[in-house]
Design a protein around this motif. Structure first.
Motif, PDB file in Angstrom:
ATOM      1  N   VAL A  21      51.356  22.605  35.516  1.00 39.44           N
ATOM      2  CA  VAL A  21      50.585  23.536  34.676  1.00 39.44           C
ATOM      3  C   VAL A  21      51.531  24.441  33.897  1.00 39.44           C
ATOM      4  O   VAL A  21      51.279  24.796  32.744  1.00 39.44           O
ATOM      5  CB  VAL A  21      49.643  24.382  35.573  1.00 39.44           C
ATOM      6  N   GLY A  22      52.659  24.795  34.497  1.00 44.53           N
ATOM      7  CA  GLY A  22      53.647  25.649  33.832  1.00 44.53           C
ATOM      8  C   GLY A  22      54.509  24.914  32.828  1.00 44.53           C
ATOM      9  O   GLY A  22      55.390  25.510  32.214  1.00 44.53           O
ATOM     10  N   THR A  42      50.635  25.345  40.980  1.00 38.56           N
ATOM     11  CA  THR A  42      49.350  26.024  41.167  1.00 38.56           C
ATOM     12  C   THR A  42      48.386  25.101  41.915  1.00 38.56           C
ATOM     13  O   THR A  42      48.673  23.912  42.117  1.00 38.56           O
ATOM     14  CB  THR A  42      48.724  26.365  39.803  1.00 38.56           C
ATOM     15  N   MET A  46      41.392  34.659  43.517  1.00 37.74           N
ATOM     16  CA  MET A  46      42.046  35.679  44.319  1.00 37.74           C
ATOM     17  C   MET A  46      41.655  37.053  43.795  1.00 37.74           C
ATOM     18  O   MET A  46      41.551  37.252  42.585  1.00 37.74           O
ATOM     19  CB  MET A  46      43.567  35.538  44.180  1.00 37.74           C
ATOM     20  N   ASP A  47      41.468  37.984  44.700  1.00 34.46           N
ATOM     21  CA  ASP A  47      41.317  39.385  44.303  1.00 34.46           C
ATOM     22  C   ASP A  47      42.609  40.124  44.656  1.00 34.46           C
ATOM     23  O   ASP A  47      43.500  39.563  45.318  1.00 34.46           O
ATOM     24  CB  ASP A  47      40.093  40.023  44.964  1.00 34.46           C
ATOM     25  N   ALA A  48      42.710  41.355  44.195  1.00 31.52           N
ATOM     26  CA  ALA A  48      43.949  42.119  44.418  1.00 31.52           C
ATOM     27  C   ALA A  48      44.256  42.220  45.912  1.00 31.52           C
ATOM     28  O   ALA A  48      45.407  42.055  46.325  1.00 31.52           O
ATOM     29  CB  ALA A  48      43.825  43.517  43.798  1.00 31.52           C
ATOM     30  N   GLN A 105      48.207  32.923  45.298  1.00 30.75           N
ATOM     31  CA  GLN A 105      48.097  34.208  44.588  1.00 30.75           C
ATOM     32  C   GLN A 105      47.651  34.026  43.142  1.00 30.75           C
ATOM     33  O   GLN A 105      47.014  34.903  42.567  1.00 30.75           O
ATOM     34  CB  GLN A 105      49.457  34.931  44.583  1.00 30.75           C
ATOM     35  N   LEU A 106      48.007  32.892  42.553  1.00 31.70           N
ATOM     36  CA  LEU A 106      47.694  32.654  41.129  1.00 31.70           C
ATOM     37  C   LEU A 106      46.291  32.102  40.920  1.00 31.70           C
ATOM     38  O   LEU A 106      45.857  31.925  39.781  1.00 31.70           O
ATOM     39  CB  LEU A 106      48.708  31.656  40.528  1.00 31.70           C
ATOM     40  N   PHE A 107      45.575  31.837  42.006  1.00 36.29           N
ATOM     41  CA  PHE A 107      44.346  31.054  41.848  1.00 36.29           C
ATOM     42  C   PHE A 107      43.212  31.810  41.177  1.00 36.29           C
ATOM     43  O   PHE A 107      42.786  32.877  41.619  1.00 36.29           O
ATOM     44  CB  PHE A 107      43.857  30.542  43.199  1.00 36.29           C
ATOM     45  N   VAL A 108      42.711  31.214  40.103  1.00 36.76           N
ATOM     46  CA  VAL A 108      41.428  31.594  39.517  1.00 36.76           C
ATOM     47  C   VAL A 108      40.821  30.291  38.997  1.00 36.76           C
ATOM     48  O   VAL A 108      41.405  29.612  38.153  1.00 36.76           O
ATOM     49  CB  VAL A 108      41.577  32.686  38.432  1.00 36.76           C
ATOM     50  N   HIS A 136      41.266  28.106  35.550  1.00 36.68           N
ATOM     51  CA  HIS A 136      42.410  28.569  34.729  1.00 36.68           C
ATOM     52  C   HIS A 136      41.958  28.906  33.316  1.00 36.68           C
ATOM     53  O   HIS A 136      42.613  28.533  32.331  1.00 36.68           O
ATOM     54  CB  HIS A 136      43.491  27.472  34.630  1.00 36.68           C
ATOM     55  N   ASP A 137      40.834  29.586  33.197  1.00 32.05           N
ATOM     56  CA  ASP A 137      40.310  29.865  31.853  1.00 32.05           C
ATOM     57  C   ASP A 137      40.455  31.350  31.549  1.00 32.05           C
ATOM     58  O   ASP A 137      41.174  32.053  32.254  1.00 32.05           O
ATOM     59  CB  ASP A 137      38.848  29.395  31.788  1.00 32.05           C
ATOM     60  N   GLU A 138      39.762  31.850  30.556  1.00 33.84           N
ATOM     61  CA  GLU A 138      39.986  33.251  30.171  1.00 33.84           C
ATOM     62  C   GLU A 138      39.320  34.241  31.130  1.00 33.84           C
ATOM     63  O   GLU A 138      39.573  35.439  31.055  1.00 33.84           O
ATOM     64  CB  GLU A 138      39.543  33.489  28.719  1.00 33.84           C
ATOM     65  N   SER A 139      38.491  33.736  32.015  1.00 30.80           N
ATOM     66  CA  SER A 139      37.900  34.553  33.070  1.00 30.80           C
ATOM     67  C   SER A 139      37.387  33.624  34.158  1.00 30.80           C
ATOM     68  O   SER A 139      37.237  32.422  33.936  1.00 30.80           O
ATOM     69  CB  SER A 139      36.741  35.395  32.544  1.00 30.80           C
ATOM     70  N   LEU A 140      37.099  34.181  35.341  1.00 28.90           N
ATOM     71  CA  LEU A 140      36.546  33.355  36.402  1.00 28.90           C
ATOM     72  C   LEU A 140      35.203  32.775  35.974  1.00 28.90           C
ATOM     73  O   LEU A 140      34.928  31.585  36.193  1.00 28.90           O
ATOM     74  CB  LEU A 140      36.390  34.175  37.695  1.00 28.90           C
ATOM     75  N   ASN A 172      40.264  46.807  45.688  1.00 27.67           N
ATOM     76  CA  ASN A 172      40.001  46.063  44.455  1.00 27.67           C
ATOM     77  C   ASN A 172      39.518  46.963  43.323  1.00 27.67           C
ATOM     78  O   ASN A 172      39.670  46.628  42.150  1.00 27.67           O
ATOM     79  CB  ASN A 172      38.992  44.942  44.715  1.00 27.67           C
ATOM     80  N   GLN A 217      43.166  40.558  38.307  1.00 29.21           N
ATOM     81  CA  GLN A 217      43.866  39.357  37.849  1.00 29.21           C
ATOM     82  C   GLN A 217      42.818  38.273  37.657  1.00 29.21           C
ATOM     83  O   GLN A 217      42.646  37.409  38.504  1.00 29.21           O
ATOM     84  CB  GLN A 217      44.918  38.955  38.892  1.00 29.21           C
ATOM     85  N   ASP A 218      42.111  38.343  36.547  1.00 31.05           N
ATOM     86  CA  ASP A 218      40.987  37.436  36.341  1.00 31.05           C
ATOM     87  C   ASP A 218      41.402  36.171  35.587  1.00 31.05           C
ATOM     88  O   ASP A 218      40.633  35.239  35.441  1.00 31.05           O
ATOM     89  CB  ASP A 218      39.865  38.168  35.596  1.00 31.05           C
ATOM     90  N   VAL A 219      42.632  36.157  35.091  1.00 39.65           N
ATOM     91  CA  VAL A 219      43.144  34.947  34.429  1.00 39.65           C
ATOM     92  C   VAL A 219      44.478  34.568  35.059  1.00 39.65           C
ATOM     93  O   VAL A 219      45.118  35.377  35.732  1.00 39.65           O
ATOM     94  CB  VAL A 219      43.350  35.160  32.910  1.00 39.65           C
ATOM     95  N   LEU A 273      53.960  32.420  36.864  1.00 33.85           N
ATOM     96  CA  LEU A 273      54.288  30.996  36.753  1.00 33.85           C
ATOM     97  C   LEU A 273      55.784  30.766  36.571  1.00 33.85           C
ATOM     98  O   LEU A 273      56.274  29.660  36.758  1.00 33.85           O
ATOM     99  CB  LEU A 273      53.553  30.384  35.556  1.00 33.85           C
ATOM    100  N   LEU A 282      53.523  39.941  41.143  1.00 31.39           N
ATOM    101  CA  LEU A 282      52.262  40.028  40.414  1.00 31.39           C
ATOM    102  C   LEU A 282      51.834  41.494  40.321  1.00 31.39           C
ATOM    103  O   LEU A 282      52.258  42.322  41.129  1.00 31.39           O
ATOM    104  CB  LEU A 282      51.205  39.187  41.125  1.00 31.39           C
ATOM    105  N   ALA A 331      49.207  43.272  41.139  1.00 32.16           N
ATOM    106  CA  ALA A 331      48.642  43.915  42.329  1.00 32.16           C
ATOM    107  C   ALA A 331      49.732  44.211  43.358  1.00 32.16           C
ATOM    108  O   ALA A 331      49.683  45.218  44.067  1.00 32.16           O
ATOM    109  CB  ALA A 331      47.564  43.024  42.951  1.00 32.16           C
TER     110      ALA A 331
END
Lengths: 391, 391
Positions: free
Chosen positions: A38-39, A147, A203-205, A308-311, A314-318, B257, B263-265, B271, B278, B280
């Protein structure tokens, strides 16, 4: 009296064996060339292990993929040999006649990239410990960050190598749930059903921070040496602390206090020095130290980062990522989970509902905490079976 | 509209100030010679800080002792100067006309031995960082292990130096609750009322392990040097990890939170390398690094050990220790506490009930987690006031 109990147990075991014949499985390896992450980095050769239970039908549309958790591997069901002390981690729900019925489905389970335990003889993975063909030495930190989507992409290539284009379902616990949701978000046309056990859509903070604590003991160990330790001593002190933390956070106090040494009086030993370990500490860290030599410090750091990177998507928002999902979805968080608490699955479910989808949600009850996703999953066998076999 | 809100706020503030005049307090020091620890070691000179709010009456029977939490100190209420940005941590419940009414009671609050932040100019404590008169150098690990009972014993000597023999009440949160229960168990004739906020009557295996994770980053820091670092660089990396862990575990995901960067994206930075923090993580560890220079690594280890050893009464069992208690007791755990969960207070309450006592139990509701014992305590002001002022 004792004899009679043994006799009853033996009969029960025999009857269980006749209903559910023991699966004997073998680990296989899948290799692909020039995988692009992905990177945007290229890994010249990727090899991961996999197992399968049941038979692939002619139309190749009876496939269920199982994705594994952080400290797990592809050994989800069955035994490698009848003499193995224990079967795979979800053997209670995967097998002939079980919730995920191997008489009907071809169940594939795959090791991820950067698996935590590359020293385990039953794990086949590619990561920082693998030999970099360009140098002839282990990658170390030259290995690219990967990822959850990368895990999924390698699984997709594995399935395509078997001629499989569509999944009847993808099912995973914890980090396996992240992969399952990512499958549904990234490749909606390939996923008909998605089951998230003790998982989250992003992931949340708080969880990003919790994962960071797992990374710090490794980075603090002088033997880690910026990831360059393969010709010297491994950073086992750091890895031990990390594994001890993971074990504790995956468990609820109820089960931990049942298993660990009690301390109901002032222990003399602890009064001598702050350097003396108390019995409960020796119990936790001793077990972690025993497993540490099979783990790899860098692999653990890469796994932490992938999580930690997971959303999802992988778009502009969850929400945007989840909007791709067309699969039927089932969420099974554990009420007493202290690591990925049910609020996380609830947030994902709420977004899917806002999008007019009909996610199914049930909580697993138990005393294990996060590990209820493994050890208490039989309580959701009927829910799971009905979902898997639904139209 | 905005103006009007300001005006209302100003009037409210003025009326609050007139009802509850700001307490101005000063830190004092108490010194005693040749303190003998529970472990039988002698500390030639012990000095701890203390503060007091209200007036001691002639019969010296209107005294309430406040015992502080792990990362706290004796600054429980009021300000040192009107320009201080914030008052003491429990100012919401301690002061003129408040739940713990300084118009009626003489409220004493004391720094513990081995306080976590000896570098804080408002902390006065004795511990491994103190000068050992025998060598003229800091004790380091030569300082004897101390227990919660030792904290209590020094407080008792402080009170006796003021001519105080009996406490109307002892009230503490978290580690302060351990001290409060220990007071009631060790000196039943001196304690009429005991309030345990977010506390426990004894450590369980799970909490002993959780505390151990706080110690490990310090011991893993090469600068720690077996506790001998006072003439060199302090192990700030280890201390920072420890403080970051404490902060996270004292908070519930809900509030964390809300406060930490989202970190929504998929973040590009993460990466690049597993070495990049990160947002957070920078938030949590940045705050911890800012506080680390005021903390002392060895003091943190000794505090961890004091807590790990805790079993109220230091008797042959927790039940035996609690059997000494004659004080009226009130337990206020926080429902969303993830560090000292309500099951701990419930276990202690159950034992007291079995012994025919009548412990009072209410849970604090809130989004802070463990810190609800500090920030949501006003929701229990009436319960507290009624208990304190009961016969």
């Amino acid at each position: 009296m004792k004899m009679r109990i043994y006799w009853i147990a033996a009969v029960l075991l025999l009857s269980m064996n006749s209903a559910h014949a023991e699966l004997i499985v073998k680990k296989q390896a899948f290799t692909m060339a020039d995988y692009v992450t992905v990177g945007g980095e290229t890994i010249p050769e990727v090899t991961v292990g996999w197992e399968a239970y049941g038979e692939l039908n002619e139309t190749k549309d009876n496939v269920i993929l199982i994705t594994h958790f952080f400290s797990g591997n592809s050994h989800a069901a069955g035994k490698y040999a009848e003499t193995d002390p224990l079967p795979g981690y979800w053997d209670s729900i995967i097998g002939p006649g079980k919730a995920i019925d191997t008489n009907k489905y071809y169940v594939v389970s795959s090791d991820t990239l950067v698996n935590a335990f590359p020293g385990d003889p039953n794990v086949i993975t590619t990561g920082p410990k693998s030999i970099n063909p360009a140098t002839g030495k282990p990658y170390g930190l030259d290995f690219p960050v990967v990822t959850i989507r990368d895990f999924v992409n390698v699984q997709k290539a594995l399935l395509e190598s078997l001629g499989i284009e569509k999944l009847h379902a993808v099912v995973g616990a914890s980090m396996g749930s992240l992969q399952a949701i990512e499958w549904a978000a990234a490749y909606p046309d390939s996923v008909e059903r998605m089951v998230s056990v003790i998982g989250t859509g992003a992931m949340d903070a708080w969880t990003i921070m919790a994962l960071e604590h797992w990374a710090r003991p490794i980075k603090a160990d002088p033997n880690w040496n910026q990831g360059d330790y393969y010709s010297g001593e491994a950073p086992l002190t750091g890895v031990t602390s990390t594994l001890a933390m993971i074990t504790q956070q995956a468990m609820h106090p109820t089960i931990m206090n049942m298993q660990a040494p009690k301390q109901d009086v002032l222990p003399d030993a602890g009064l001598d020095s702050v350097m003396t370990d108390l019995p409960a500490v020796s119990y936790l860290f001793g077990a972690a130290a025993g497993r540490a030599p099979l783990a790899d410090a860098n692999h653990l750091l890469y796994l932490v980062r992938a999580n930690q990177l997971f959303v999802a998507g992988h778009d502009e928002s969850l929400a945007k990522g989840l909007s791709n999902i067309t699969a039927k979805t089932l969420f099974l968080p554990a009420t007493n989970d202290l690591l990925l608490q049910p609020y996380l699955a609830k947030q994902t479910v709420a977004i899917l509902e806002e999008q007019g989808k009909a996610p199914q949600y049930e909580e697993i009850q138990g005393i294990w905490g996060h590990l209820d996703g493994i050890f208490s999953i039989p309580t959701k066998a009927e829910t799971l079976k009905a979902f898997i076999e639904s139209d």
